[in-house]
Design a protein around this motif. Structure first.
Motif, PDB file in Angstrom:
ATOM      1  N   MET A  38       0.833  -1.200   0.000  1.00  0.00           N
ATOM      2  CA  MET A  38       0.000   0.000   0.000  1.00  0.00           C
ATOM      3  C   MET A  38       0.869   1.252   0.000  1.00  0.00           C
ATOM      4  O   MET A  38       1.809   1.373   0.779  1.00  0.00           O
ATOM      5  N   THR A  39       0.529   2.180  -0.879  1.00  0.00           N
ATOM      6  CA  THR A  39       1.225   3.466  -0.915  1.00  0.00           C
ATOM      7  C   THR A  39       0.449   4.463  -0.070  1.00  0.00           C
ATOM      8  O   THR A  39      -0.661   4.877  -0.434  1.00  0.00           O
ATOM      9  N   ALA A  40       1.017   4.855   1.070  1.00  0.00           N
ATOM     10  CA  ALA A  40       0.332   5.764   1.992  1.00  0.00           C
ATOM     11  C   ALA A  40       0.526   7.218   1.599  1.00  0.00           C
ATOM     12  O   ALA A  40      -0.363   8.050   1.797  1.00  0.00           O
ATOM     13  N   VAL A  41       1.707   7.536   1.056  1.00  0.00           N
ATOM     14  CA  VAL A  41       2.012   8.909   0.640  1.00  0.00           C
ATOM     15  C   VAL A  41       2.721   8.865  -0.708  1.00  0.00           C
ATOM     16  O   VAL A  41       3.658   8.083  -0.901  1.00  0.00           O
ATOM     17  N   ASP A  42       2.275   9.712  -1.618  1.00  0.00           N
ATOM     18  CA  ASP A  42       2.914   9.857  -2.926  1.00  0.00           C
ATOM     19  C   ASP A  42       2.734  11.312  -3.366  1.00  0.00           C
ATOM     20  O   ASP A  42       1.910  11.629  -4.221  1.00  0.00           O
ATOM     21  N   VAL A  43       3.496  12.202  -2.755  1.00  0.00           N
ATOM     22  CA  VAL A  43       3.377  13.643  -2.991  1.00  0.00           C
ATOM     23  C   VAL A  43       4.468  14.092  -3.950  1.00  0.00           C
ATOM     24  O   VAL A  43       5.659  14.019  -3.631  1.00  0.00           O
ATOM     25  N   GLY A  44       4.058  14.540  -5.140  1.00  0.00           N
ATOM     26  CA  GLY A  44       5.020  14.959  -6.152  1.00  0.00           C
ATOM     27  C   GLY A  44       5.712  16.265  -5.809  1.00  0.00           C
ATOM     28  O   GLY A  44       6.939  16.369  -5.886  1.00  0.00           O
ATOM     29  N   HIS A  45       4.926  17.279  -5.424  1.00  0.00           N
ATOM     30  CA  HIS A  45       5.521  18.573  -5.089  1.00  0.00           C
ATOM     31  C   HIS A  45       4.579  19.334  -4.161  1.00  0.00           C
ATOM     32  O   HIS A  45       3.380  19.430  -4.421  1.00  0.00           O
ATOM     33  N   LEU A  46       5.134  19.868  -3.083  1.00  0.00           N
ATOM     34  CA  LEU A  46       4.357  20.643  -2.119  1.00  0.00           C
ATOM     35  C   LEU A  46       5.219  21.781  -1.595  1.00  0.00           C
ATOM     36  O   LEU A  46       6.375  21.578  -1.222  1.00  0.00           O
ATOM     37  N   GLU A  47       4.642  22.984  -1.583  1.00  0.00           N
ATOM     38  CA  GLU A  47       5.311  24.135  -0.995  1.00  0.00           C
ATOM     39  C   GLU A  47       4.393  24.760   0.048  1.00  0.00           C
ATOM     40  O   GLU A  47       3.179  24.845  -0.166  1.00  0.00           O
ATOM     41  N   VAL A  48       4.976  25.183   1.167  1.00  0.00           N
ATOM     42  CA  VAL A  48       4.228  25.840   2.237  1.00  0.00           C
ATOM     43  C   VAL A  48       4.722  27.269   2.353  1.00  0.00           C
ATOM     44  O   VAL A  48       5.925  27.508   2.552  1.00  0.00           O
ATOM     45  N   GLN A  49       3.800  28.226   2.217  1.00  0.00           N
ATOM     46  CA  GLN A  49       4.154  29.641   2.252  1.00  0.00           C
ATOM     47  C   GLN A  49       4.587  30.081   3.646  1.00  0.00           C
ATOM     48  O   GLN A  49       3.926  29.791   4.638  1.00  0.00           O
ATOM     49  N   ARG A  50       5.687  30.784   3.712  1.00  0.00           N
ATOM     50  CA  ARG A  50       6.194  31.311   4.974  1.00  0.00           C
ATOM     51  C   ARG A  50       5.204  32.332   5.559  1.00  0.00           C
ATOM     52  O   ARG A  50       4.651  33.179   4.852  1.00  0.00           O
ATOM     53  N   GLY A  51       4.967  32.242   6.869  1.00  0.00           N
ATOM     54  CA  GLY A  51       4.152  33.220   7.568  1.00  0.00           C
ATOM     55  C   GLY A  51       2.658  33.078   7.373  1.00  0.00           C
ATOM     56  O   GLY A  51       1.905  33.943   7.816  1.00  0.00           O
ATOM     57  N   ALA A  52       2.211  31.997   6.753  1.00  0.00           N
ATOM     58  CA  ALA A  52       0.778  31.798   6.511  1.00  0.00           C
ATOM     59  C   ALA A  52       0.268  30.605   7.321  1.00  0.00           C
ATOM     60  O   ALA A  52       1.044  29.796   7.836  1.00  0.00           O
ATOM     61  N   ILE A  53      -1.053  30.506   7.434  1.00  0.00           N
ATOM     62  CA  ILE A  53      -1.696  29.333   8.033  1.00  0.00           C
ATOM     63  C   ILE A  53      -2.181  28.456   6.891  1.00  0.00           C
ATOM     64  O   ILE A  53      -3.064  28.849   6.114  1.00  0.00           O
ATOM     65  N   THR A  54      -1.595  27.279   6.757  1.00  0.00           N
ATOM     66  CA  THR A  54      -1.972  26.334   5.713  1.00  0.00           C
ATOM     67  C   THR A  54      -2.642  25.129   6.352  1.00  0.00           C
ATOM     68  O   THR A  54      -2.095  24.528   7.283  1.00  0.00           O
ATOM     69  N   ALA A  55      -3.822  24.785   5.866  1.00  0.00           N
ATOM     70  CA  ALA A  55      -4.538  23.601   6.353  1.00  0.00           C
ATOM     71  C   ALA A  55      -4.296  22.443   5.393  1.00  0.00           C
ATOM     72  O   ALA A  55      -4.331  22.619   4.171  1.00  0.00           O
TER      73      ALA A  55
END
Length: 308
Positions: A38-55
């Motif tokens: 089973m593949t639990a995670v397969d994330v190609g590309h993810l960026e999280v913006q500095r200083g923001a609230i990301t859900a």
């Protein structure tokens, strides 16, 4: 970064999976985690913006907590790379990840029950000379730092309304109070980014209101927040950006309104009540919040008496 500043920074970002951000603090590429077949995670590309609230949202089993575990060094991927503040953290153990400025809380709180609230807080502080054997034998070398740590812990406990509990065992706290303690302890190391795994799970309405305010205050103080949550009211109300996972993959990104109106997201996760908004009228009024908080404190006192 205020809410307005965070919104402005993300205003030109396309609402699509893996969208590049103006100032990403966390960048992950090709992160894969398999358990058997089973593949639990397969994330190609993810960026999280500095200083923001990301859900980070998605149905149960979407891989959200597993991704948290990978990024923070509590689990190792089959493949992938990621960086925090320009520094590669792939394969770095959890303790070093925390020292780098990225700390997390857990869905099931990790407060040490047989230690006091204050002792739990002190554990979260960095740069403690008394932890080395040689210096521990020379109190003048560590007592000034311990006084500074204690003062900082008291300030945070006061902010999270736990100061009167500082000498009580963490195990005597209610579930909501333990959530507050874990968040306060995470701030002892002055992190650049806080990752919260379902911070509202099991928390009564009065403490939920308080936690919402604390998360927004973190962002307004310049701390980046990435959190996993199933409460869509909360997500819509406080998030600057939303990323959606399903079956281990990142399937959508964007501002809360556009993501929750995305037909694919609605069908896969949100269901028939996706259009329920959390406007100002839906929030607890100050009077109601105070009443609920009084009830919560009464429950906590009763809990304390039973545990003695």
């Amino acid at each position: 970064m205020s809410a307005e500043t965070a919104a402005e920074a993300l205003a030109t970002v396309p609402a699509e999976p893996g969208a590049p951000k103006p100032d990403p603090i966390l960048v992950a590429d090709d992160v894969v985690r398999r358990f058997g077949g089973m593949t639990a995670v397969d994330v190609g590309h993810l960026e999280v913006q500095r200083g923001a609230i990301t859900a980070l949202i998605g149905p149960n089993g979407a891989g959200k907590t597993t991704l948290f575990n990978l990024l923070t060094g509590f689990d190792q991927p089959n493949s992938g790379r990621w960086s925090f503040g320009g520094r590669s953290l792939a394969g770095v153990p959890a303790a070093k990840v925390a020292r780098a400025g990225m700390v997390r809380t857990f869905q099931l709180t990790k407060a040490l029950s047989r230690m006091t609230v204050m002792e739990n807080m002190r554990l979260g502080a960095a740069d403690q000379p008394g932890e080395t054997f040689a210096r521990a034998l020379v109190p003048p070398l560590w007592r000034p730092r311990e006084r500074a740590i204690t003062a900082k812990a008291e300030e945070l406990l006061d902010r999270f309304r736990l100061l009167d509990k500082k000498d009580e065992f963490a195990g005597s706290l209610s579930g909501g109070q333990r959530k507050l303690l874990e968040m306060a302890r995470a701030l002892m190391s002055d992190p650049e980014m806080v990752m919260l795994d379902e911070p509202m799970a099991g928390v009564n309405p009065a403490l939920t209101q308080s936690l919402l305010g604390h998360i927004q205050a973190l962002r307004d103080g310049g701390t980046t927040v990435l959190f996993v949550e199933h409460d869509m009211h909360m997500v819509r109300h406080i998030s600057d950006w939303v990323a959606v996972m399903a079956e281990g993959r990142l399937v959508a990104e964007g501002p809360p309104g556009s993501v929750m109106a995305n037909p694919a997201v609605v069908d896969a996760y949100l269901g028939a009540h996706h259009d329920t908004d959390l406007g100002d009228d839906a929030l607890l009024s100050d009077e109601v919040a105070q009443e609920l908080e009084a009830e919560a404190e009464a429950e906590a006192r009763a809990h304390d008496e039973e545990s003695r």
